[in-house]
Design an enzyme around this catalytic site. Sequence first.
Site, short mmCIF file in Angstrom:
data_model
loop_
_atom_site.label_atom_id
_atom_site.label_comp_id
_atom_site.label_asym_id
_atom_site.label_seq_id
_atom_site.Cartn_x
_atom_site.Cartn_y
_atom_site.Cartn_z
N ALA A 62 -7.45 3.69 8.74
CA ALA A 62 -6.96 2.42 9.26
C ALA A 62 -8.16 1.59 9.68
O ALA A 62 -9.25 2.12 9.89
CB ALA A 62 -6.06 2.69 10.46
N GLU A 124 -8.80 11.23 13.23
CA GLU A 124 -8.27 10.37 14.30
C GLU A 124 -8.54 10.93 15.69
O GLU A 124 -8.81 10.20 16.63
CB GLU A 124 -6.75 10.18 14.13
CG GLU A 124 -6.36 9.25 13.00
CD GLU A 124 -6.19 9.96 11.66
OE1 GLU A 124 -6.78 11.06 11.48
OE2 GLU A 124 -5.48 9.41 10.80
C1 TC6 Z 1 -6.81 5.98 11.36
O1 TC6 Z 1 -6.96 6.02 10.18
C2 TC6 Z 1 -5.50 5.95 12.01
C3 TC6 Z 1 -4.37 5.89 11.26
C4 TC6 Z 1 -3.07 5.78 11.88
C5 TC6 Z 1 -2.57 4.37 11.84
C6 TC6 Z 1 -1.14 4.23 12.22
N1 TC6 Z 1 -12.39 0.67 10.39
O2 TC6 Z 1 -20.16 4.72 9.16
P1 TC6 Z 1 -20.83 3.68 8.36
C7 TC6 Z 1 -17.43 0.24 9.42
S1 TC6 Z 1 -8.12 5.94 12.38
C8 TC6 Z 1 -13.21 -0.38 10.56
O3 TC6 Z 1 -22.12 3.16 8.83
P2 TC6 Z 1 -21.30 5.59 6.27
C9 TC6 Z 1 -18.52 0.69 10.35
O4 TC6 Z 1 -18.28 0.22 11.66
C10 TC6 Z 1 -9.53 5.88 11.33
N2 TC6 Z 1 -14.52 -0.35 10.28
O5 TC6 Z 1 -20.97 4.14 6.84
C11 TC6 Z 1 -19.75 0.07 9.72
O6 TC6 Z 1 -19.78 -1.29 10.09
P3 TC6 Z 1 -21.16 -2.04 10.33
C12 TC6 Z 1 -9.83 7.19 10.75
C13 TC6 Z 1 -15.02 0.79 9.79
O7 TC6 Z 1 -21.44 5.45 4.81
C14 TC6 Z 1 -19.43 0.14 8.22
O8 TC6 Z 1 -18.02 0.29 8.14
N3 TC6 Z 1 -11.01 7.11 9.96
C15 TC6 Z 1 -14.22 1.92 9.60
O9 TC6 Z 1 -22.37 6.22 7.07
C16 TC6 Z 1 -20.10 1.29 7.52
O10 TC6 Z 1 -19.78 2.50 8.21
C17 TC6 Z 1 -12.23 7.34 10.49
O11 TC6 Z 1 -12.36 7.64 11.65
C18 TC6 Z 1 -12.85 1.83 9.91
N4 TC6 Z 1 -12.02 2.87 9.71
O12 TC6 Z 1 -19.99 6.46 6.58
C19 TC6 Z 1 -13.38 7.22 9.55
N5 TC6 Z 1 -15.00 2.93 9.12
O13 TC6 Z 1 -21.89 -1.94 9.01
C20 TC6 Z 1 -14.42 6.33 10.14
C21 TC6 Z 1 -16.24 2.43 9.02
O14 TC6 Z 1 -20.76 -3.39 10.72
N6 TC6 Z 1 -15.52 6.08 9.26
N7 TC6 Z 1 -16.27 1.14 9.43
O15 TC6 Z 1 -21.85 -1.27 11.42
C22 TC6 Z 1 -16.48 6.98 8.95
O16 TC6 Z 1 -16.41 8.13 9.32
C23 TC6 Z 1 -17.64 6.51 8.15
O17 TC6 Z 1 -17.69 5.11 8.24
C24 TC6 Z 1 -17.62 6.88 6.65
C25 TC6 Z 1 -18.80 6.16 5.92
C26 TC6 Z 1 -17.79 8.41 6.51
C27 TC6 Z 1 -16.34 6.46 5.99
#
Ligand code: TC6
Length: 684
Positions: A62, A124
């Site tokens: 999300a 999450e």
């Molecule tokens: C969920 O899904 C809940 C669902 C229920 C709903 C009802 N949203 O980490 P990086 C941005 S909860 C918005 O440096 P990588 C991040 O801030 C979510 N933004 O890249 C950064 O921005 P900046 C569950 C996001 O290659 C840029 O993207 N999912 C999100 O080292 C690059 O990110 C997670 O918790 C997001 N979801 O790693 C996964 N994700 O450039 C969270 C990233 O402006 N994400 N951004 O600083 C990660 O673990 C990692 O980003 C990655 C990529 C492994 C996908």
Amino acid sequence: MSVISTRIQGDVLVVTADNPPVNALGAAVRQGLMDAMRQAASDDAVKAVVIRCDGRTFFAGADITEFGKPPVSPSLPEVIDAIENCPKPVVAAIHGTALGGGLEVALGCHYRVAVPSAKLGLPEVKLGILPGAGGTQRLPRVVGVEAALPMIVTGDPVPAKKAKAMGLLDALVEDEAGLEDAAIAFAQDVAGRSEHPVSSRRSDRIADTPPSAFDDFRKANARRLKGFEAPEACIQAVEAAVSQPYEEGIKTERVLFQKFVTGTQSKALRHVFFAERAAQKIDDLPKDIEILPIRKVGIIGAGTMGGGIAMNFLSAGIPVTMVEMKQDALDRGMGIIRRNYDNTAKKGRITQQQVDTAMSNLTGSLDYADLADCDLVIEAVFELMDIKKQVFGKLDSIMKPGAILATNTSYLNVNEIAASTGRPEWVIGLHFFSPANVMRLLEIVRGDRTAPQVLATAMKLARTIGKVAVVSGVCHGFIGNRMLAARQKQANALLMEGAKPHQIDQVLLDFGFPMGPFQMADLAGLDLGWKEEESKGETIRDVLCERGRRGQKTGKGFYDYDEKRNRTPSDEVNAIVAGFAAKSGKAQRDIGDDEIRERLLFPMVNEGALILEEGIAQRASDIDMVWLNGYGWPAYTGGPMFWADIVGLSTVVAGLERHGDAMPDLTISSLLKDKAAKGERFNG
Ligand code: TC6
């Protein structure tokens, strides 16, 4: 351009998301997916659907930036239901990471194919919430409770091969470039089958769960999950998947999700997520700055610190030359590194091959000249300015031009160290935390003359070796130890005023720290830096050391220890402290836990504010990263500056003023006072 596009290939509708950088499932993506499902259902020419993503990853979840804002329709659960209810089979084609809502979308699909490098997870819980789009109900139905529980409760992703073995994936596509075509072929194949698409809702794997599974899991993970609220909610949601019909279980998940997404812990953990990424940005560096190659690293000092630092580079495949003064010290240091690797291999965390590769990249030497061709050298020698200056003078004469000269000092003035060389632009502080091969924090100390390129290279290198890097300016103790000193000063003062070591420690344990200051002192050894021949019984530490109370290693320090290192409070220590208090004319009194907590933590916030005010830290969230990753500050409170925001800055100022008499030489930061008066926060 639309974030979701569709095209028809043969009789397959290919739905492609393109929402950089990580294809987060924001409102536009959700709407696009909804429209695509309508198109799939209404177009008779479409027999099957493939959902895939452009860019570096499948949906990474999300859009976290939408949390806490008014919901925008369609919701993710509605979109996933629409996918699942599609009358044509839907196949998810996964590359990169399918995380959180991304994996929930994939679980809504009837089939999942992925490349071997993909990772799938429900992280999450790390954001203080639980999967809220059906993940807690669908995943256990697909892979069984035993496999689903750890994924949902720890949030750790699984690699594609494991996912295939557990039944989460239907097929692996070895040829990464061919994922889309393979997914289309898979979709055509299943479309031709006579049975209906397989829904994640229908499975009897969940029925196999033994009733004790949940309590056993709670017990096994109690320590790791202590203090965090979301893991228990995750467990309860999976329990509901077992005990309730799907429709009821989904309602239970929704209620828990709504409760936690607005909770303080989730706000704090979301702050941590963005703070970690913000810390990587240095505002005044040009984006296109050249990063210098680091192909070989030199380390001076083969002690615990030098060895730990070396392991970081060896594990990342970067050769290391380690220099010591004497052969036996060098042999000992190299031996410890090997033992550490061997132990890790025994635990199955790395292979013997990896141990051998790492060790083959390590060279020991007694001669500084062997460092000449290193791109980076880090000194980890005794913490004395004169010694550091000598070492840097020597390095200056030996190292090739363009090499980075780094000090691992934890307190000393990096500008002064740099000035002992003819190339201060190439000098930087790299402050590792012990054990250096384990702790995630790296304070990168930017001297007044450190070149931008050198700073940028150090930041990039930190990422390569898996550290969370935070930039600090030059001051005594930098960000972390300077704030620690503010806390320690109060801990010592409280002791003299009548609080007991175990009481002070317990207040911090209850707050969520893994250890209190007196436990920490006992662990490190009270005689660290203490000299018997110079001791005159003038301080509490002098007397404790003189009486053989030198910490855990001698069986007693601030506490008494049994042979299993269990600690009990010591009457002898209390008497020694009371004696010192009486001598200084201080009346001891009973001190409540609230006062102890405020006196320990509010001065830290104040010191953090001074650090910001002086420009030592770039932003408040960087200070949080230091304390979360280097000093065990509990993540679910967001770090000291975020915690202060939650407590209220006016409350912090009022507390500092209330305890003013007991902290006569504490100056309240004008930034803190100013923000408190305006009702502002440190973090946004
Ligand atoms: C969920 O899904 C809940 C669902 C229920 C709903 C009802 N949203 O980490 P990086 C941005 S909860 C918005 O440096 P990588 C991040 O801030 C979510 N933004 O890249 C950064 O921005 P900046 C569950 C996001 O290659 C840029 O993207 N999912 C999100 O080292 C690059 O990110 C997670 O918790 C997001 N979801 O790693 C996964 N994700 O450039 C969270 C990233 O402006 N994400 N951004 O600083 C990660 O673990 C990692 O980003 C990655 C990529 C492994 C996908």
